[in-house]
Design a protein around this motif. Structure first.
Motif, PDB file in Angstrom:
ATOM      1  N   LYS A   1      -1.471  -7.351  -7.783  1.00  0.00           N
ATOM      2  CA  LYS A   1      -1.984  -8.704  -8.007  1.00  0.00           C
ATOM      3  C   LYS A   1      -1.823  -9.597  -6.778  1.00  0.00           C
ATOM      4  CE  LYS A   1       2.218 -10.639 -10.088  1.00  0.00           C
ATOM      5  NZ  LYS A   1       2.502 -11.559  -9.020  1.00  0.00           N
ATOM      6  N   ASP A   2      -0.923  -9.217  -5.866  1.00  0.00           N
ATOM      7  CA  ASP A   2      -0.652 -10.013  -4.674  1.00  0.00           C
ATOM      8  C   ASP A   2      -1.365  -9.495  -3.423  1.00  0.00           C
ATOM      9  OD1 ASP A   2       1.039 -11.686  -6.162  1.00  0.00           O
ATOM     10  OD2 ASP A   2       2.745 -10.340  -5.842  1.00  0.00           O
ATOM     11  N   ARG A   3      -2.174  -8.451  -3.565  1.00  0.00           N
ATOM     12  CA  ARG A   3      -2.914  -7.896  -2.425  1.00  0.00           C
ATOM     13  C   ARG A   3      -4.258  -8.610  -2.291  1.00  0.00           C
ATOM     14  NH1 ARG A   3      -2.036  -1.795  -4.572  1.00  0.00           N
ATOM     15  NH2 ARG A   3       0.239  -1.888  -4.594  1.00  0.00           N
ATOM     16  N   PRO A   4      -4.878  -8.531  -1.109  1.00  0.00           N
ATOM     17  CA  PRO A   4      -6.205  -9.146  -0.941  1.00  0.00           C
ATOM     18  C   PRO A   4      -7.188  -8.636  -1.999  1.00  0.00           C
ATOM     19  CG  PRO A   4      -5.353  -8.387   1.164  1.00  0.00           C
ATOM     20  CD  PRO A   4      -4.406  -7.883   0.100  1.00  0.00           C
ATOM     21  N   GLN A   5      -7.946  -9.543  -2.579  1.00  0.00           N
ATOM     22  CA  GLN A   5      -8.832  -9.193  -3.688  1.00  0.00           C
ATOM     23  C   GLN A   5     -10.261  -8.851  -3.275  1.00  0.00           C
ATOM     24  OE1 GLN A   5      -7.527  -8.840  -6.905  1.00  0.00           O
ATOM     25  NE2 GLN A   5      -5.667  -9.035  -5.671  1.00  0.00           N
ATOM     26  N   GLY A   6     -10.670  -9.200  -2.079  1.00  0.00           N
ATOM     27  CA  GLY A   6     -12.057  -8.984  -1.679  1.00  0.00           C
ATOM     28  C   GLY A   6     -12.323  -7.638  -1.046  1.00  0.00           C
ATOM     29  N   ILE A   7     -11.375  -6.697  -1.170  1.00  0.00           N
ATOM     30  CA  ILE A   7     -11.507  -5.398  -0.531  1.00  0.00           C
ATOM     31  C   ILE A   7     -10.928  -4.335  -1.467  1.00  0.00           C
ATOM     32  CG2 ILE A   7      -9.333  -5.781   0.700  1.00  0.00           C
ATOM     33  CD1 ILE A   7     -10.475  -4.156   3.034  1.00  0.00           C
ATOM     34  N   THR A   8     -11.554  -3.170  -1.497  1.00  0.00           N
ATOM     35  CA  THR A   8     -11.078  -2.120  -2.397  1.00  0.00           C
ATOM     36  C   THR A   8      -9.805  -1.480  -1.840  1.00  0.00           C
ATOM     37  OG1 THR A   8     -12.249  -0.267  -1.359  1.00  0.00           O
ATOM     38  CG2 THR A   8     -13.470  -1.574  -3.023  1.00  0.00           C
ATOM     39  N   PHE A   9      -9.056  -0.854  -2.719  1.00  0.00           N
ATOM     40  CA  PHE A   9      -7.840  -0.171  -2.297  1.00  0.00           C
ATOM     41  C   PHE A   9      -8.171   0.973  -1.348  1.00  0.00           C
ATOM     42  CE2 PHE A   9      -3.993   2.575  -3.263  1.00  0.00           C
ATOM     43  CZ  PHE A   9      -3.131   1.813  -2.494  1.00  0.00           C
ATOM     44  N   LEU A  10      -9.277   1.677  -1.586  1.00  0.00           N
ATOM     45  CA  LEU A  10      -9.666   2.759  -0.677  1.00  0.00           C
ATOM     46  C   LEU A  10      -9.976   2.216   0.714  1.00  0.00           C
ATOM     47  CD1 LEU A  10     -11.838   5.074  -2.964  1.00  0.00           C
ATOM     48  CD2 LEU A  10      -9.515   5.476  -2.113  1.00  0.00           C
ATOM     49  N   ASP A  11     -10.604   1.047   0.777  1.00  0.00           N
ATOM     50  CA  ASP A  11     -10.850   0.421   2.082  1.00  0.00           C
ATOM     51  C   ASP A  11      -9.533   0.024   2.739  1.00  0.00           C
ATOM     52  OD1 ASP A  11     -13.608   0.729   1.913  1.00  0.00           O
ATOM     53  OD2 ASP A  11     -13.938  -1.299   1.121  1.00  0.00           O
ATOM     54  N   GLN A  12      -8.593  -0.478   1.949  1.00  0.00           N
ATOM     55  CA  GLN A  12      -7.283  -0.839   2.487  1.00  0.00           C
ATOM     56  C   GLN A  12      -6.561   0.398   3.035  1.00  0.00           C
ATOM     57  OE1 GLN A  12      -5.576  -2.794  -0.923  1.00  0.00           O
ATOM     58  NE2 GLN A  12      -6.809  -4.621  -0.630  1.00  0.00           N
ATOM     59  N   ILE A  13      -6.692   1.519   2.346  1.00  0.00           N
ATOM     60  CA  ILE A  13      -6.094   2.773   2.813  1.00  0.00           C
ATOM     61  C   ILE A  13      -6.736   3.186   4.132  1.00  0.00           C
ATOM     62  CG2 ILE A  13      -5.892   5.257   2.337  1.00  0.00           C
ATOM     63  CD1 ILE A  13      -5.619   4.446  -0.674  1.00  0.00           C
ATOM     64  N   GLN A  14      -8.052   3.096   4.209  1.00  0.00           N
ATOM     65  CA  GLN A  14      -8.756   3.497   5.442  1.00  0.00           C
ATOM     66  C   GLN A  14      -8.353   2.609   6.620  1.00  0.00           C
ATOM     67  OE1 GLN A  14     -10.435   6.415   5.195  1.00  0.00           O
ATOM     68  NE2 GLN A  14     -10.317   6.286   7.406  1.00  0.00           N
ATOM     69  N   ILE A  15      -8.225   1.317   6.402  1.00  0.00           N
ATOM     70  CA  ILE A  15      -7.773   0.409   7.463  1.00  0.00           C
ATOM     71  C   ILE A  15      -6.367   0.795   7.913  1.00  0.00           C
ATOM     72  CG2 ILE A  15      -7.070  -1.982   7.930  1.00  0.00           C
ATOM     73  CD1 ILE A  15      -9.474  -2.813   6.071  1.00  0.00           C
ATOM     74  N   PHE A  16      -5.500   1.104   6.955  1.00  0.00           N
ATOM     75  CA  PHE A  16      -4.132   1.512   7.258  1.00  0.00           C
ATOM     76  C   PHE A  16      -4.133   2.794   8.113  1.00  0.00           C
ATOM     77  CE2 PHE A  16      -0.329   4.011   6.265  1.00  0.00           C
ATOM     78  CZ  PHE A  16       0.676   3.101   6.583  1.00  0.00           C
ATOM     79  N   ILE A  17      -4.932   3.772   7.713  1.00  0.00           N
ATOM     80  CA  ILE A  17      -5.001   5.055   8.433  1.00  0.00           C
ATOM     81  C   ILE A  17      -5.479   4.839   9.865  1.00  0.00           C
ATOM     82  CG2 ILE A  17      -6.296   7.233   8.571  1.00  0.00           C
ATOM     83  CD1 ILE A  17      -6.100   7.330   5.459  1.00  0.00           C
ATOM     84  N   GLU A  18      -6.445   3.959  10.030  1.00  0.00           N
ATOM     85  CA  GLU A  18      -7.029   3.739  11.363  1.00  0.00           C
ATOM     86  C   GLU A  18      -6.178   2.843  12.242  1.00  0.00           C
ATOM     87  OE1 GLU A  18     -10.919   2.300  10.383  1.00  0.00           O
ATOM     88  OE2 GLU A  18     -11.580   4.264   9.674  1.00  0.00           O
ATOM     89  N   SER A  19      -5.187   2.145  11.655  1.00  0.00           N
ATOM     90  CA  SER A  19      -4.332   1.272  12.443  1.00  0.00           C
ATOM     91  C   SER A  19      -3.299   2.074  13.217  1.00  0.00           C
ATOM     92  CB  SER A  19      -3.633   0.248  11.530  1.00  0.00           C
ATOM     93  OG  SER A  19      -2.689   0.904  10.714  1.00  0.00           O
ATOM     94  N   THR A  20      -2.731   1.462  14.223  1.00  0.00           N
ATOM     95  CA  THR A  20      -1.667   2.080  15.007  1.00  0.00           C
ATOM     96  C   THR A  20      -0.397   2.085  14.186  1.00  0.00           C
ATOM     97  OG1 THR A  20      -2.692   1.193  16.981  1.00  0.00           O
ATOM     98  CG2 THR A  20      -0.453   1.985  17.197  1.00  0.00           C
ATOM     99  N   SER A  21       0.301   3.209  14.180  1.00  0.00           N
ATOM    100  CA  SER A  21       1.553   3.266  13.426  1.00  0.00           C
ATOM    101  C   SER A  21       2.581   2.357  14.078  1.00  0.00           C
ATOM    102  CB  SER A  21       2.072   4.707  13.344  1.00  0.00           C
ATOM    103  OG  SER A  21       2.316   5.198  14.631  1.00  0.00           O
ATOM    104  N   GLU A  22       3.511   1.882  13.231  1.00  0.00           N
ATOM    105  CA  GLU A  22       4.516   0.908  13.684  1.00  0.00           C
ATOM    106  C   GLU A  22       5.588   1.553  14.513  1.00  0.00           C
ATOM    107  OE1 GLU A  22       5.732  -0.573   9.887  1.00  0.00           O
ATOM    108  OE2 GLU A  22       3.787  -1.439   9.508  1.00  0.00           O
TER     109      GLU A  22
END
Length: 179
Positions: A158-179
């Motif tokens: 409920k506290d995550r961005p609402q205008g984007i799907t969870f699968l899109d959020q996963i893809q953004i995470f995968i494509e980001s540089t690891s911490e």
């Protein structure tokens, strides 16, 4: 314990937010209260599997047997109605997770681990469409248990961005540089 495993029930291994003490355990509590689930005990996977966090510190078990560690979790006996509720939470129909077979061993203080019986159950794995990429994004490093330490920073749905799907959020995470 065998009495809790009725013929129409499935054994479900939980390793993340559905475990006792974590944010989605409220679902398990409701299902137990409604007679749709029974806690069988603390358990661990027989085989090693990667367990990693994705976006928002959401835990994912990756279906790559032999990689990672034996994963610690909880085993439940769940009715068909309860499994449907879990499938909805885990986004099975939306491609978030997939429920697949897993072998687990209950942890008992009375028996040595090797003597404990093995149970065939099911677990919610990261969907195959992104699971291996998630493992690679985490540097092929995981952990053996989703604990308070790994859950630090978890963001409820409920506290995550609402205008984007969870699968899109996963893809953004995968494509980001690891911490």
């Amino acid at each position: 314990m065998v009495a809790a495993i009725e013929q129409d029930r499935r054994l479900v291994f939980t390793y993340g937010t559905l475990k006792r003490g974590f944010s989605n355990h409220v679902l398990m509590q409701e299902m137990i209260r409604d007679g749709d689930a029974a806690f069988l005990g603390i358990s661990h996977t027989v085989e090693k599997f990667p367990l990693v966090c994705g976006p928002y510190r959401v835990p994912f078990l990756i279906n790559l047997a032999g990689a990672g560690d034996c994963v610690l979790g909880e085993l439940y006996s769940v009715s068909p109605r309860g499994v449907a509720r879990m499938d909805e939470l885990e986004g099975v129909s939306r491609g978030h997770y997939e429920r697949l077979p897993i072998s687990v061993r209950l942890i008992s203080i009375d028996d040595s681990d090797e003597e404990a019986p093995v149970f065939q159950g099911e677990a919610y794995y990261a969907h195959r469409s992104y699971g291996e990429e998630l493992w690679e994004r985490n540097g092929k490093k995981g952990f053996c248990a989703y604990s308070e330490s790994e859950a630090k920073g978890y963001v409820k749905r409920k506290d995550r961005p609402q205008g984007i799907t969870f699968l899109d959020q996963i893809q953004i995470f995968i494509e980001s540089t690891s911490e």
